[in-house]
Motif scaffolding. Structure first.
Motif, PDB file in Angstrom:
ATOM      1  N   PHE A 487      20.486  29.532  52.490  1.00  0.00           N
ATOM      2  CA  PHE A 487      19.794  30.241  53.553  1.00  0.00           C
ATOM      3  C   PHE A 487      18.317  29.850  53.598  1.00  0.00           C
ATOM      4  O   PHE A 487      17.780  29.280  52.640  1.00  0.00           O
ATOM      5  N   ALA A 488      17.688  30.195  54.692  1.00  0.00           N
ATOM      6  CA  ALA A 488      16.282  29.815  54.880  1.00  0.00           C
ATOM      7  C   ALA A 488      15.383  30.407  53.804  1.00  0.00           C
ATOM      8  O   ALA A 488      14.347  29.825  53.462  1.00  0.00           O
ATOM      9  N   ASN A 489      15.770  31.557  53.237  1.00  0.00           N
ATOM     10  CA  ASN A 489      14.929  32.185  52.203  1.00  0.00           C
ATOM     11  C   ASN A 489      15.182  31.616  50.807  1.00  0.00           C
ATOM     12  O   ASN A 489      14.609  32.080  49.829  1.00  0.00           O
ATOM     13  N   GLY A 490      16.076  30.605  50.721  1.00  0.00           N
ATOM     14  CA  GLY A 490      16.329  29.943  49.448  1.00  0.00           C
ATOM     15  C   GLY A 490      17.561  30.438  48.723  1.00  0.00           C
ATOM     16  O   GLY A 490      17.998  29.830  47.736  1.00  0.00           O
ATOM     17  N   LEU A 491      18.159  31.548  49.170  1.00  0.00           N
ATOM     18  CA  LEU A 491      19.343  32.085  48.504  1.00  0.00           C
ATOM     19  C   LEU A 491      20.513  31.115  48.647  1.00  0.00           C
ATOM     20  O   LEU A 491      20.776  30.585  49.729  1.00  0.00           O
ATOM     21  N   ARG A 492      21.229  30.897  47.555  1.00  0.00           N
ATOM     22  CA  ARG A 492      22.380  29.995  47.561  1.00  0.00           C
ATOM     23  C   ARG A 492      23.666  30.805  47.587  1.00  0.00           C
ATOM     24  O   ARG A 492      23.848  31.729  46.783  1.00  0.00           O
ATOM     25  N   LEU A 493      24.563  30.480  48.519  1.00  0.00           N
ATOM     26  CA  LEU A 493      25.837  31.162  48.661  1.00  0.00           C
ATOM     27  C   LEU A 493      26.966  30.178  48.387  1.00  0.00           C
ATOM     28  O   LEU A 493      27.010  29.086  48.956  1.00  0.00           O
ATOM     29  N   ILE A 494      27.899  30.588  47.522  1.00  0.00           N
ATOM     30  CA  ILE A 494      29.084  29.792  47.199  1.00  0.00           C
ATOM     31  C   ILE A 494      30.299  30.620  47.576  1.00  0.00           C
ATOM     32  O   ILE A 494      30.418  31.773  47.174  1.00  0.00           O
ATOM     33  N   VAL A 495      31.209  30.047  48.344  1.00  0.00           N
ATOM     34  CA  VAL A 495      32.369  30.792  48.837  1.00  0.00           C
ATOM     35  C   VAL A 495      33.658  30.109  48.388  1.00  0.00           C
ATOM     36  O   VAL A 495      33.824  28.893  48.560  1.00  0.00           O
ATOM     37  N   VAL A 496      34.562  30.913  47.806  1.00  0.00           N
ATOM     38  CA  VAL A 496      35.857  30.407  47.351  1.00  0.00           C
ATOM     39  C   VAL A 496      36.950  31.298  47.948  1.00  0.00           C
ATOM     40  O   VAL A 496      37.196  32.402  47.454  1.00  0.00           O
ATOM     41  N   PRO A 497      37.634  30.851  48.995  1.00  0.00           N
ATOM     42  CA  PRO A 497      38.728  31.651  49.561  1.00  0.00           C
ATOM     43  C   PRO A 497      39.956  31.625  48.643  1.00  0.00           C
ATOM     44  O   PRO A 497      40.292  30.592  48.059  1.00  0.00           O
ATOM     45  N   THR A 498      40.613  32.780  48.484  1.00  0.00           N
ATOM     46  CA  THR A 498      41.880  32.866  47.764  1.00  0.00           C
ATOM     47  C   THR A 498      42.830  33.738  48.569  1.00  0.00           C
ATOM     48  O   THR A 498      42.420  34.426  49.509  1.00  0.00           O
ATOM     49  N   THR A 499      44.107  33.712  48.191  1.00  0.00           N
ATOM     50  CA  THR A 499      45.112  34.451  48.964  1.00  0.00           C
ATOM     51  C   THR A 499      45.952  35.379  48.088  1.00  0.00           C
ATOM     52  O   THR A 499      47.014  35.826  48.505  1.00  0.00           O
ATOM     53  N   THR A 500      45.495  35.683  46.892  1.00  0.00           N
ATOM     54  CA  THR A 500      46.327  36.451  45.960  1.00  0.00           C
ATOM     55  C   THR A 500      46.241  37.957  46.156  1.00  0.00           C
ATOM     56  O   THR A 500      47.089  38.690  45.648  1.00  0.00           O
ATOM     57  N   SER A 501      45.222  38.432  46.833  1.00  0.00           N
ATOM     58  CA  SER A 501      45.124  39.874  47.079  1.00  0.00           C
ATOM     59  C   SER A 501      44.325  40.117  48.342  1.00  0.00           C
ATOM     60  O   SER A 501      43.627  39.233  48.848  1.00  0.00           O
ATOM     61  N   ASP A 502      44.400  41.338  48.822  1.00  0.00           N
ATOM     62  CA  ASP A 502      43.666  41.728  50.020  1.00  0.00           C
ATOM     63  C   ASP A 502      42.321  42.323  49.615  1.00  0.00           C
ATOM     64  O   ASP A 502      41.950  43.419  50.036  1.00  0.00           O
ATOM     65  N   SER A 503      41.592  41.594  48.777  1.00  0.00           N
ATOM     66  CA  SER A 503      40.303  42.082  48.282  1.00  0.00           C
ATOM     67  C   SER A 503      39.330  40.920  48.165  1.00  0.00           C
ATOM     68  O   SER A 503      39.716  39.750  48.226  1.00  0.00           O
ATOM     69  N   ILE A 504      38.066  41.272  47.963  1.00  0.00           N
ATOM     70  CA  ILE A 504      36.992  40.282  47.879  1.00  0.00           C
ATOM     71  C   ILE A 504      36.067  40.673  46.734  1.00  0.00           C
ATOM     72  O   ILE A 504      35.739  41.849  46.556  1.00  0.00           O
ATOM     73  N   GLY A 505      35.643  39.681  45.972  1.00  0.00           N
ATOM     74  CA  GLY A 505      34.669  39.907  44.920  1.00  0.00           C
ATOM     75  C   GLY A 505      33.354  39.237  45.260  1.00  0.00           C
ATOM     76  O   GLY A 505      33.330  38.121  45.779  1.00  0.00           O
ATOM     77  N   VAL A 506      32.267  39.931  45.000  1.00  0.00           N
ATOM     78  CA  VAL A 506      30.919  39.380  45.206  1.00  0.00           C
ATOM     79  C   VAL A 506      30.222  39.411  43.854  1.00  0.00           C
ATOM     80  O   VAL A 506      30.056  40.468  43.252  1.00  0.00           O
TER      81      VAL A 506
END
Length: 890
Positions: A487-506
């Motif tokens: 992002f423009a403010n320098g924050l780095r985002l890494i995204v890994v899609p999975t299909t094992t559950s209907d949930s998301i971890g941050v």
């Protein structure tokens, strides 16, 4: 009469098995079930999170079935299962364990003994062969038992050195007095001294039968093929009736008071009650009641913001016929324990009298249901959930508990509270810490006179069915390719899609270093800030913020390291709350005063605790005077901190250009980028970047220090030394290979082989290498009887010297590489472990595909490179030794 009874039991048993053999395998969307003709129950759950499979074989026998006077018989047999079977020697089993990644283990409880392994999916057949062979028979030789007895007795000594363990034992003795539940599964040295190989053989013969076992397989497998494999390996194992089980008849509970010395940094007050067991219709309501009582919106936790406790909550421990529920409160040394115990009882009595709030019952049920979804994010965790449900609780599936939770009403919870939360029969307990004496410099290291010389551990020739494990090095899959955004403010985002559950971890972390970023004289400011995050945000106070999390069943924690587990439907709201907590913490002045007082009191106790003194002794031995790591909080420094200091620290340390966030789960990269950008994208800072890397240090001098701990019956030993190497040095890779020659693969690696299998000196021994960007550590950790500390160190040094003088054998080199490559795969069997690994790579400036790059390098490492790296960097006579144990008299 006896023979007639056995005949009838045998007839009933035969009928049951015939009926079970007719059951058609039942299937859900991802679940396959079957019961073999010999009674073995099999459940296969497909989960494609990683090319990995978790296997858990549960025998329905535990300490409850141990013979009178031998409470650790089940535990002893669990150990001996690793000492060889007809057709599979102990050395062969150790080689298989190392070749599959070292993730073989076992656990003995009151009602079940579990054998579990997590391996690459392609190695499933090897694990099933091992378990089928061990089910058929066990060697249980007297010689093997005499060797293993030393290790299991060291496990006993380790646990007896834990005040928390001793407290749990005493609570069981009181709550379940007069029943087989009154003793736990560990066992005693005196009973192990009287145990014979013949007794162990009988125990295996009696209880280790397919009709007394449940096999759980979870992972990236093809169910039909897997079930066919199981049938081929297990169906010919004969079934037989198991002995009758001891009857458990709970006695009338009587009040009691338990008081124990402790080596903790704080005092602990406990009020315990008998709770519903798994077979009780009110078990689910009891679980909800326990969740309510531990809620941060509840009256027990309120003791913390009120300044009456350092921490407070409620926990459950359950068995089939009954359980234990206990309220706990930690408080500073010297506090009024009598008053606090009375307060805990008053809070419980208030709930019984006035009723449990409906909103807390609703929130607890939401969290239990969400937790079931979160369990799908770990292959081994899901396997344990199935084992728990079927083998321990006697359910048909984990869903049974969830359905029971759904049906619980507030009336049910109140009825259970009135029935079980009875202060008149409660067991109260108190753990009182005693300050450790000052660390004592040892007079020098006396090398033990072991009679044997360390030899190379030669991997055993394997049976044909396992031969493939050592024929070639395993390939390491590249894994998922994460999407990366800046992002423009320098924050780095890494995204890994999975299909094992209907949930998301941050999962996120702000790269920081309190040793360098804390202003002089303000040591402890980071601890104060950490303690204040739970007090809400500038828009939501503590209770409203927690209520907002409960509304969406979110698991959230804020700080320099932060995380969020959330159902997909509530992803945006969960991230909104997380971002608000991190970017805009409330930091109220009243809460600051409470946290400051509590932290100062906690630190005062910590500075006298053996655990803290061990860490400080290591740092003083490893690093030069004035090193930043020698800075630490004191009651005085905490008292000097103002709320303005805390806000300034937050403003300086928490910045987007030093933050990485990993989003993993049922989410697309575009969705994750949009939500994270919305709530974290406006975060900005104008101050210059602070230093976060510690300066390099010279090599340490050798020292030896003993930290007194009157509660330990086993000495805990850490050997450590600084290295002149950093993470990005090419020699890091041969050092890692050599490290896996020394440890990590049970008896197939040198330290375990010499110190545990051959000498019986230790239960656990591990070598470690912590390589950073500016400084690194190498060391060995072990626990043993005080008189064996020097003997064990002698063997450690001999093994390291040998690594420097002689190239490791080609067989050991291949085994170490295989172990290392397999462990790299097995480290990513949950969404949490995947996220944490990616965070570590990002924050340490390593490419995200470093594991694949490292795997290619490991495959080419030679024995000469290993010897050269150990000779160049490792100093066997350069250790700082810190021993924690009772003060020895000269």
């Amino acid at each position: 009469m006896k023979s007639t009874c056995n005949h009838v039991l045998g007839l009933i048993f035969t009928i049951v098995i015939l009926v079970m053999s007719l059951i058609v395998p039942a299937r859900g969307a991802e679940i396959t079930r079957s019961t073999l003709q010999n009674g073995l129950r099999v459940v296969i759950v497909r989960n494609t999170l990683a090319p990995v499979v978790a296997v858990q074989l549960n025998y329905l026998v535990g300490s409850v079935e141990s013979p009178p006077g031998f409470p650790g018989m089940a535990h002893a047999q669990e150990h001996m299962m690793f000492r060889g079977s007809p057709g599979l020697s102990a050395d062969q089993l150790a080689t298989i364990i190392a070749a599959t990644g070292g993730e073989f283990n076992a656990d003995t409880q009151q009602m079940v003994t579990q054998y579990f392994a997590t391996v690459a999916a392609e190695d499933l057949d090897s694990v099933l062969n091992v378990e089928a062979i061990r089910m058929r028979g066990i060697i249980d030789s007297q010689k093997g038992w005499m060797e293993e007895r030393g290790a299991i007795e060291q496990e006993v000594q380790r646990d007896l050195s834990s005040p928390e363990y001793l407290l749990s034992v005493r609570l069981q003795e009181e709550i379940f007095a007069g029943t087989p539940y009154a003793h736990d599964a560990l066992g005693t040295r005196s009973s192990f001294d009287q145990t014979t190989a013949a007794m162990l053989q009988k125990f295996h013969s009696d209880w280790y039968s397919p009709n007394n076992a449940i096999l759980i397989i979870v992972g990236d497998v093809e169910p039909e093929r897997t079930l066919k494999m199981v049938r081929h390996l297990f169906r010919a194992i004969p079934a037989h009736p198991v002995p009758s089980r001891p009857e458990v008849k709970l006695q009338t509970l009587k009040p009691a008071f338990i008081e124990l010395d402790s080596n903790l940094s704080y005092s602990l007050a406990v009020v315990a009650y008998r709770f519903p067991g798994y077979e009780n219709p009110d078990y689910a309501a009891g679980q909800v009641l326990g969740d309510v009582l531990s809620s941060q919106r509840g009256n027990l936790y309120a003791l913390v913001p009120e300044g009456k406790a350092l921490s407070a909550g409620f926990e459950n421990m359950t068995l089939m016929k009954g359980g234990v529920g206990f309220a706990t409160a930690a408080f500073p040394q010297g506090g009024d324990s009598t008053a606090l115990i009375a307060t805990l009882k008053d809070i419980i009595a208030g709930y019984v009298k006035n009723g449990i709030p409906l909103e807390l019952v609703t929130a607890a049920k939401r969290h239990e249901i969400a937790d079931a979804e979160f369990q799908k994010n770990s292959i081994s965790g899901l396997a344990f959930a199935w084992s728990q449900a079927l083998a321990v609780e006697g359910r048909n599936s984990p869903d049974d508990d969830i359905e029971a939770i759904r049906r619980v009403t507030v009336d049910d919870v109140n009825r259970v509270a009135r029935t079980f939360l009875t202060n008149d029969t409660a067991i109260t307990a108190l753990l009182t810490p005693h300050p450790s004496g000052k660390p004592v410099e040892s007079r020098g290291f006396s090398r033990g006179k072991e009679s044997f010389v360390s030899k190379n551990v030669t991997p055993a020739m394997l049976p044909k069915w396992a031969d493939k494990l050592t024929k070639s090095l395993p390939k390491v899959a590249n894994g998922r390719r994460p999407s990366v955004f800046r992002f423009a403010n320098g924050l780095r985002l890494i995204v890994v899609p999975t299909t094992t559950s209907d949930s998301i971890g941050v999962y996120g972390e702000v790269k920081n270093n309190p040793y360098l970023e804390t202003p002089p004289g303000k040591e402890g400011v980071s601890e104060l800030l950490d303690g204040l995050f739970s007090y809400g945000t500038t828009t939501l106070n503590r209770l409203d913020f927690q209520a907002a999390l409960d509304e969406i069943a979110a698991e959230e924690s804020a700080g320099a390291s932060f995380f969020l587990n959330i159902l997909k439907a509530h992803f945006a709201r969960g991230v909104e709350l997380l971002a608000d907590n991190i970017l805009h913490p409330a930091l109220p002045i009243d809460a600051f005063k409470v946290v400051q007082t509590e932290t100062a009191a906690a630190v005062a106790g910590e500075l006298q605790s053996p655990a803290w003194l061990v860490g400080q002794a290591l740092n003083k031995g490893l690093y030069p005077m004035g090193d930043p790591t020698l800075r630490h909080a004191t009651p005085k420094s905490i008292a000097a901190i103002t709320l303005t200091d805390v806000k300034a620290y937050h403003q300086t340390v928490f910045r987007p250009d030093l933050t990485t966030i990993v989003v993993i789960g049922s989410v697309t990269p575009a969705e994750a980028k949009k939500v994270i950008g919305k709530y974290f994208g406006s975060w900005h800072t104008t101050s210059p970047r602070p230093a976060t890397e510690l300066p390099p240090v010279p090599l340490n001098k050798t020292t030896a220090v003993r930290v007194p701990d009157k509660n330990r019956v086993q000495d805990e030993v850490t050997l450590a030394e600084t290295l002149g190497i950093t993470r990005k040095n090419p020699d890091y890779y041969p050092l890692q290979v050599g490290l896996h020659v020394l440890s990590g693969g049970f008896y197939a690696t040198r330290l375990y082989h010499d110190l545990r299998e051959r000498a019986g000196l230790v239960y656990t021994v591990e070598a470690f290498l912590h390589a950073g960007n500016t400084r690194s550590l190498f060391g060995v950790f072990y626990g043993c009887d005080p008189q064996n500390v020097s003997k064990a160190r002698t063997l450690v040094e001999r093994n390291i010297y040998k690594m420097q003088k002689e190239p490791v054998s080609m067989a050991e080199l291949r085994q170490a590489k295989t172990l290392l490559l397999r462990q790299m795969l097995l480290s990513n069997t949950s969404t949490g472990s995947i996220a944490v690994d990616l965070l570590g790579l990002s924050l340490n400036g390593l490419p995200l595909d470093e594991p694949s790059r490292a795997a290619r390098k490991y495959r080419t490492i030679t024995a000469h490179q290993v010897r050269k790296a150990f000779k160049r960097w490792i100093r066997p006579d350069g250790f700082v030794q810190v021993t924690r144990g009772q003060l020895l008299t000269e």
